[in-house]
Design a protein around this motif. Structure first.
Motif, PDB file in Angstrom:
ATOM      1  N   LYS A 370       0.835  -1.210   0.000  1.00 56.02           N
ATOM      2  CA  LYS A 370       0.000   0.000   0.000  1.00 56.02           C
ATOM      3  C   LYS A 370       0.866   1.255   0.000  1.00 56.02           C
ATOM      4  CE  LYS A 370      -3.772   2.233   2.551  1.00 56.02           C
ATOM      5  NZ  LYS A 370      -4.637   2.183   3.763  1.00 56.02           N
ATOM      6  N   LEU A 371       1.936   1.256   0.801  1.00 57.80           N
ATOM      7  CA  LEU A 371       2.858   2.394   0.833  1.00 57.80           C
ATOM      8  C   LEU A 371       3.486   2.625  -0.535  1.00 57.80           C
ATOM      9  CD1 LEU A 371       4.762   1.740   4.203  1.00 57.80           C
ATOM     10  CD2 LEU A 371       3.188   3.628   3.726  1.00 57.80           C
ATOM     11  N   VAL A 372       3.901   1.546  -1.192  1.00 55.19           N
ATOM     12  CA  VAL A 372       4.573   1.658  -2.489  1.00 55.19           C
ATOM     13  C   VAL A 372       3.603   2.188  -3.548  1.00 55.19           C
ATOM     14  CG1 VAL A 372       5.677   0.351  -4.353  1.00 55.19           C
ATOM     15  CG2 VAL A 372       6.230  -0.173  -1.968  1.00 55.19           C
ATOM     16  N   ILE A 373       2.396   1.627  -3.590  1.00 58.37           N
ATOM     17  CA  ILE A 373       1.428   2.032  -4.625  1.00 58.37           C
ATOM     18  C   ILE A 373       1.014   3.489  -4.434  1.00 58.37           C
ATOM     19  CG2 ILE A 373      -0.911   1.608  -5.502  1.00 58.37           C
ATOM     20  CD1 ILE A 373      -0.421  -1.393  -4.925  1.00 58.37           C
ATOM     21  N   GLU A 374       0.855   3.919  -3.179  1.00 55.41           N
ATOM     22  CA  GLU A 374       0.512   5.332  -2.938  1.00 55.41           C
ATOM     23  C   GLU A 374       1.638   6.248  -3.394  1.00 55.41           C
ATOM     24  OE1 GLU A 374      -0.474   5.736   1.162  1.00 55.41           O
ATOM     25  OE2 GLU A 374      -2.530   4.972   0.928  1.00 55.41           O
ATOM     26  N   ALA A 375       2.896   5.839  -3.131  1.00 53.29           N
ATOM     27  CA  ALA A 375       4.040   6.650  -3.571  1.00 53.29           C
ATOM     28  C   ALA A 375       4.090   6.735  -5.093  1.00 53.29           C
ATOM     29  CB  ALA A 375       5.340   6.050  -3.029  1.00 53.29           C
ATOM     30  N   LEU A 376       3.727   5.659  -5.764  1.00 53.52           N
ATOM     31  CA  LEU A 376       3.688   5.673  -7.233  1.00 53.52           C
ATOM     32  C   LEU A 376       2.551   6.557  -7.736  1.00 53.52           C
ATOM     33  CD1 LEU A 376       4.233   1.859  -7.981  1.00 53.52           C
ATOM     34  CD2 LEU A 376       5.863   3.706  -8.428  1.00 53.52           C
ATOM     35  N   ARG A 377       1.386   6.419  -7.094  1.00 57.10           N
ATOM     36  CA  ARG A 377       0.190   7.156  -7.543  1.00 57.10           C
ATOM     37  C   ARG A 377       0.388   8.672  -7.426  1.00 57.10           C
ATOM     38  NH1 ARG A 377      -4.477   4.917  -8.419  1.00 57.10           N
ATOM     39  NH2 ARG A 377      -4.018   3.118  -7.086  1.00 57.10           N
ATOM     40  N   ILE A 381       7.858   8.778  -6.201  1.00 57.74           N
ATOM     41  CA  ILE A 381       9.039   8.042  -6.680  1.00 57.74           C
ATOM     42  C   ILE A 381       8.863   7.718  -8.152  1.00 57.74           C
ATOM     43  CG2 ILE A 381       9.649   6.989  -4.451  1.00 57.74           C
ATOM     44  CD1 ILE A 381       8.183   4.437  -5.357  1.00 57.74           C
ATOM     45  N   LYS A 382       9.965   7.644  -8.863  1.00 56.40           N
ATOM     46  CA  LYS A 382       9.988   7.235 -10.269  1.00 56.40           C
ATOM     47  C   LYS A 382      11.036   6.124 -10.403  1.00 56.40           C
ATOM     48  CE  LYS A 382       7.164  10.348 -12.113  1.00 56.40           C
ATOM     49  NZ  LYS A 382       5.927   9.974 -12.841  1.00 56.40           N
ATOM     50  N   PRO A 383      10.737   4.963  -9.857  1.00 60.02           N
ATOM     51  CA  PRO A 383      11.749   3.903  -9.825  1.00 60.02           C
ATOM     52  C   PRO A 383      11.987   3.279 -11.207  1.00 60.02           C
ATOM     53  CG  PRO A 383       9.675   3.041  -9.021  1.00 60.02           C
ATOM     54  CD  PRO A 383       9.462   4.510  -9.265  1.00 60.02           C
ATOM     55  N   TRP A 384      13.183   2.715 -11.391  1.00 59.39           N
ATOM     56  CA  TRP A 384      13.464   2.009 -12.655  1.00 59.39           C
ATOM     57  C   TRP A 384      13.323   0.503 -12.426  1.00 59.39           C
ATOM     58  CZ3 TRP A 384      17.353  -1.545 -13.881  1.00 59.39           C
ATOM     59  CH2 TRP A 384      18.313  -1.762 -12.872  1.00 59.39           C
ATOM     60  N   ILE A 385      12.918  -0.164 -13.469  1.00 56.25           N
ATOM     61  CA  ILE A 385      12.771  -1.623 -13.405  1.00 56.25           C
ATOM     62  C   ILE A 385      13.347  -2.241 -14.679  1.00 56.25           C
ATOM     63  CG2 ILE A 385      10.734  -1.665 -11.914  1.00 56.25           C
ATOM     64  CD1 ILE A 385       9.035  -2.007 -14.466  1.00 56.25           C
ATOM     65  N   HIS A 386      13.665  -3.483 -14.604  1.00 57.92           N
ATOM     66  CA  HIS A 386      14.141  -4.196 -15.787  1.00 57.92           C
ATOM     67  C   HIS A 386      13.045  -4.247 -16.848  1.00 57.92           C
ATOM     68  CE1 HIS A 386      17.934  -5.419 -14.084  1.00 57.92           C
ATOM     69  NE2 HIS A 386      17.341  -5.984 -13.044  1.00 57.92           N
ATOM     70  N   ARG A 387      13.463  -4.164 -18.094  1.00 59.91           N
ATOM     71  CA  ARG A 387      12.522  -4.121 -19.207  1.00 59.91           C
ATOM     72  C   ARG A 387      11.641  -5.382 -19.263  1.00 59.91           C
ATOM     73  NH1 ARG A 387      15.202  -2.742 -24.829  1.00 59.91           N
ATOM     74  NH2 ARG A 387      15.694  -0.882 -23.584  1.00 59.91           N
ATOM     75  N   ASP A 388      12.210  -6.541 -18.882  1.00 63.80           N
ATOM     76  CA  ASP A 388      11.467  -7.795 -19.022  1.00 63.80           C
ATOM     77  C   ASP A 388      10.763  -8.214 -17.728  1.00 63.80           C
ATOM     78  OD1 ASP A 388      13.764  -8.251 -17.632  1.00 63.80           O
ATOM     79  OD2 ASP A 388      14.303 -10.114 -18.672  1.00 63.80           O
ATOM     80  N   SER A 392       3.044  -8.027 -11.273  1.00 65.98           N
ATOM     81  CA  SER A 392       1.943  -7.038 -11.251  1.00 65.98           C
ATOM     82  C   SER A 392       2.449  -5.671 -10.809  1.00 65.98           C
ATOM     83  CB  SER A 392       0.839  -7.511 -10.300  1.00 65.98           C
ATOM     84  OG  SER A 392       0.292  -8.734 -10.729  1.00 65.98           O
ATOM     85  N   LEU A 393       3.352  -5.645  -9.824  1.00 64.66           N
ATOM     86  CA  LEU A 393       3.885  -4.368  -9.338  1.00 64.66           C
ATOM     87  C   LEU A 393       4.702  -3.683 -10.428  1.00 64.66           C
ATOM     88  CD1 LEU A 393       4.135  -2.370  -7.033  1.00 64.66           C
ATOM     89  CD2 LEU A 393       6.116  -3.660  -6.184  1.00 64.66           C
ATOM     90  N   SER A 394       5.458  -4.459 -11.200  1.00 63.18           N
ATOM     91  CA  SER A 394       6.238  -3.872 -12.296  1.00 63.18           C
ATOM     92  C   SER A 394       5.329  -3.206 -13.312  1.00 63.18           C
ATOM     93  CB  SER A 394       7.078  -4.960 -12.983  1.00 63.18           C
ATOM     94  OG  SER A 394       8.011  -5.520 -12.083  1.00 63.18           O
ATOM     95  N   GLN A 404      -0.790   7.047 -14.946  1.00 62.44           N
ATOM     96  CA  GLN A 404      -2.022   6.261 -14.996  1.00 62.44           C
ATOM     97  C   GLN A 404      -1.778   4.936 -14.289  1.00 62.44           C
ATOM     98  OE1 GLN A 404      -2.814   5.877 -19.193  1.00 62.44           O
ATOM     99  NE2 GLN A 404      -4.101   7.709 -19.246  1.00 62.44           N
ATOM    100  N   ILE A 405      -2.433   4.765 -13.154  1.00 63.08           N
ATOM    101  CA  ILE A 405      -2.245   3.525 -12.379  1.00 63.08           C
ATOM    102  C   ILE A 405      -3.600   2.881 -12.136  1.00 63.08           C
ATOM    103  CG2 ILE A 405      -1.491   2.548 -10.182  1.00 63.08           C
ATOM    104  CD1 ILE A 405       0.613   4.630  -9.974  1.00 63.08           C
ATOM    105  N   ASP A 406      -3.712   1.624 -12.508  1.00 61.48           N
ATOM    106  CA  ASP A 406      -4.958   0.892 -12.262  1.00 61.48           C
ATOM    107  C   ASP A 406      -5.207   0.780 -10.761  1.00 61.48           C
ATOM    108  OD1 ASP A 406      -5.254   0.488 -14.947  1.00 61.48           O
ATOM    109  OD2 ASP A 406      -4.399  -1.539 -14.939  1.00 61.48           O
ATOM    110  N   HIS A 407      -6.501   0.724 -10.410  1.00 64.82           N
ATOM    111  CA  HIS A 407      -6.846   0.522  -9.007  1.00 64.82           C
ATOM    112  C   HIS A 407      -6.563  -0.928  -8.614  1.00 64.82           C
ATOM    113  CE1 HIS A 407      -8.918   0.665  -5.181  1.00 64.82           C
ATOM    114  NE2 HIS A 407      -9.626  -0.408  -5.543  1.00 64.82           N
ATOM    115  N   VAL A 408      -5.878  -1.105  -7.485  1.00 66.89           N
ATOM    116  CA  VAL A 408      -5.567  -2.443  -6.981  1.00 66.89           C
ATOM    117  C   VAL A 408      -6.174  -2.588  -5.597  1.00 66.89           C
ATOM    118  CG1 VAL A 408      -3.762  -4.075  -6.343  1.00 66.89           C
ATOM    119  CG2 VAL A 408      -3.402  -2.525  -8.269  1.00 66.89           C
ATOM    120  N   SER A 409      -7.011  -3.593  -5.435  1.00 68.50           N
ATOM    121  CA  SER A 409      -7.618  -3.853  -4.134  1.00 68.50           C
ATOM    122  C   SER A 409      -6.712  -4.792  -3.342  1.00 68.50           C
ATOM    123  CB  SER A 409      -9.000  -4.489  -4.323  1.00 68.50           C
ATOM    124  OG  SER A 409      -9.569  -4.815  -3.070  1.00 68.50           O
TER     125      SER A 409
END
Length: 591
Positions: A370-377, A381-388, A392-394, A404-409
């Motif tokens: 929840k903390l991570v998704i709120e920070a993204l929303r 934060i603008k974290p980098w991730i591997h292309r591949d 779901s979090l990636s 644009q972030i989908d709602h996650v319950s």
């Protein structure tokens, strides 16, 4: 009298024939006091010498399972409300007393062999056009002067017709330290000549050495579920217990159990165990959380990590550099730091590293995500991730790049599902990093193990297979120092095996090597098994007389006397004690 003998042989044949024709391996009884088992010959040490993994019949004394009175009373008076008192089959947990396999008298064993032989002889038996039966082996009680422990019989065929029978007798002696009391090579040859009168004989040697496994330290056995042994075979034996020459053929037998604390990949094993815990929780609805490795709570670790990202203007390059610094201590074993401790963990992988060491409940997982998704929303934060990356979090992180972030319950099992995906993603890259970095395989050969098209439970199973492969390769690299070409061949063999077969730590992987590669391991050691085999004849008419010397008896239904005090068993003596087993063969041709 003759008709009675033939009818007995026919009855025995019919029992064996019906047993051979059905798939079931459930033991059968014959004449009330004889138990017949059907199994592969390699499950019995002595039988394995001659029959290998082909099906055989084993005859032994039938011993009914006895329910101990105390156990019966306990079962009757136990609390009926305790559902755990039943085993997986729904039976009451009354334990029968097991005596182990029991031998028949030598006289009874001879009778069974006679019936087997008669039933296969079309000139005598009332059974017409007899199809060949599986080999028959009978446990014996050593009640004859030769102290026979086994009798065996095996049909000899010309085309589809049974033309004769080979009869085997096995005699054993208790362990001795006195090498002079062992049979000599000349005496072994004479034993063969007594039965066969050959014009020429061949003598072959075989030996097995332990290279890795249980060890004795200060007279204390340190048990290991892992073992690496090597089997040697060579021709032109010159003396009993000679060291296998470098011209021998050598085959490694590799059986590795994951989770050995001595393994350089033990930390990866613990990581995989946490992954398995999550998968088990999703499957059963119950989770036994592992002891956290961090004293700080999962939520506080996640908060701190997010604050670090927020407080510094980061580019992917800067994050990669910081990741390198953070992950250098992930693997304590220096020899594998550069290979297993990756320096390119992305944001999701870094988060997984923190969470898998600290979460102790479903609530922890949900709160952290929840903390991570709120920070993204909110764009904190603008974290980098591997292309591949495929978790779901990636995907949410990729969406955050476009605000644009989908709602996650984050309810129910969704957080666990997300965390499991994160771990699978990270650990797959760990295994790729090592296997491809060492040029042991290619991505094409790993497709089966890296597929995300199958469900999460199957993905975890395939990851366990990859880890088992890694344990095998690392053991052969670290402790045996095998060269690249052997490791490459072993890797391909393991990958191919696990595409077809289920995960099995008891499976022995085979690898042929040159004896010179491991000569420093075995040339100064004592074998656990050493054998010589005298043979003559060719094809189905070949007959063999075999001597096997071993550090433990090859027969499990009799107790042998030894000529040394108990204290030498624990390694006080530099010279090992050997049990002696001799197998003699006779060939009977049907007229």
């Amino acid at each position: 009298m003759g008709s009675k003998v033939i009818s007995s042989a026919t009855a025995f044949y019919n029992v064996l024939r019906s047993f051979q024709d059905v798939e079931s391996n459930e033991p059968r009884t014959f004449e009330e006091d004889i138990q017949i088992l059907k199994m592969n010959g390699d499950r019995v040490a002595v039988v394995n010498l001659y029959c290998g993994n082909q099906p055989v019949f084993i005859c032994e004394k039938y011993v009914p399972k006895i329910i101990e009175p105390n156990d019966q009373q306990m079962a009757e008076t136990s609390n009926c409300a305790d559902d755990n008192a039943e085993d997986a089959d729904g039976n009451s947990s009354v334990l029968p007393s097991e005596l182990g396999p029991q031998p028949l008298t030598v006289m009874k064993a001879r009778q069974l062999l006679s019936q087997y032989t008669l039933s296969q002889n079309a000139n005598v038996s009332a059974v017409d056009n007899n199809p060949a039966l599986h080999p028959l082996w009978v446990r014996c009680d050593m009640s004859d002067p030769a102290e026979t422990t086994w009798f065996g019989a095996e049909t000899v065929s010309v085309g589809s017709k049974v033309s004769g029978v080979k009869l085997y007798s096995v005699t054993c002696k208790g362990a001795t330290l006195d090498k002079k009391s062992l049979i000599t090579l000349d005496e072994l040859k004479q034993e063969h000549k007594k039965r066969h009168h050959p014009s020429s004989m061949a003598i072959k040697g075989n030996a097995r050495f332990n290279l890795f496994g249980s060890t004795i330290v200060e007279n204390t056995m340190i048990e290991s579920q892992s073992s690496v042994t090597v089997d040697f075979k060579w021709s032109h034996v010159e003396s009993i217990l000679e060291t296998p020459p470098l011209s021998s053929t050598a085959t490694l037998n590799i059986k590795i159990a994951s989770g050995d604390m001595r393994s350089p990949v033990f930390e990866m094993y613990r990581e995989l165990e946490f992954l398995q815990t999550l998968a088990d929780g999703l499957r059963t609805g119950e989770t036994e959380w592992m002891e956290p490795l961090e004293t700080t709570s999962a939520v506080n670790l996640t908060k701190t990590y997010l604050e670090e990202l927020q407080s510094t203007a980061k580019t992917p390059q800067v994050q990669a550099e910081k990741t390198t610094e953070t992950t250098k201590t992930e693997t304590d074993t220096p020899i594998f730091n550069s290979l297993l401790g990756r320096g390119d963990l992305d944001f999701v992988e870094q988060l997984w590293v923190r969470m898998r060491k600290s979460v102790t409940s479903y609530q922890d997982i949900g709160d952290c995500l929840k903390l991570v998704i709120e920070a993204l929303r909110y764009g904190d934060i603008k974290p980098w991730i591997h292309r591949d990356s495929s978790s779901s979090l990636s995907k949410l992180i990729l969406q955050s790049y476009h605000q644009q972030i989908d709602h996650v319950s984050l309810t129910g099992v969704t957080p666990v599902h997300m965390l499991l995906e994160m771990g699978l993603d990270k650990m797959r890259k760990d295994y790729i990093n090592y296997l491809i970095g060492e040029q042991l395989t290619t991505l094409n050969h790993l497709c089966y193990y890296l597929s995300t098209e199958v469900d999460l439970q199957e993905q975890v199973i395939r990851l366990r297979k990859l880890h088992h492969l890694l344990e095998i390769i690392v053991t052969c690299t670290t402790f045996l120092g095998l060269p690249y070409d052997r490791l490459f061949l072993l890797t391909q063999s393991c990958l191919q095996h696990y595409k077809t077969y289920p995960y099995d730590e008891d499976h022995e992987f085979k690898l042929q090597i040159k004896p010179a590669l491991i000569s420093h391991f075995y040339q100064k050691e004592h074998p656990v098994v050493w054998g010589a085999e005298v043979s003559s004849g060719h094809g189905p008419r070949e007959v063999r007389t075999t001597l096997q010397l071993s550090d433990r008896p090859l027969v499990d239904h009799v107790i042998f006397e030894t000529d040394y005090p108990n204290e030498t068993v624990n390694g006080d003596s530099e010279d090992p004690a050997f049990f002696s087993t001799m197998v003699c063969c006779s060939l009977i041709n049907f007229a």
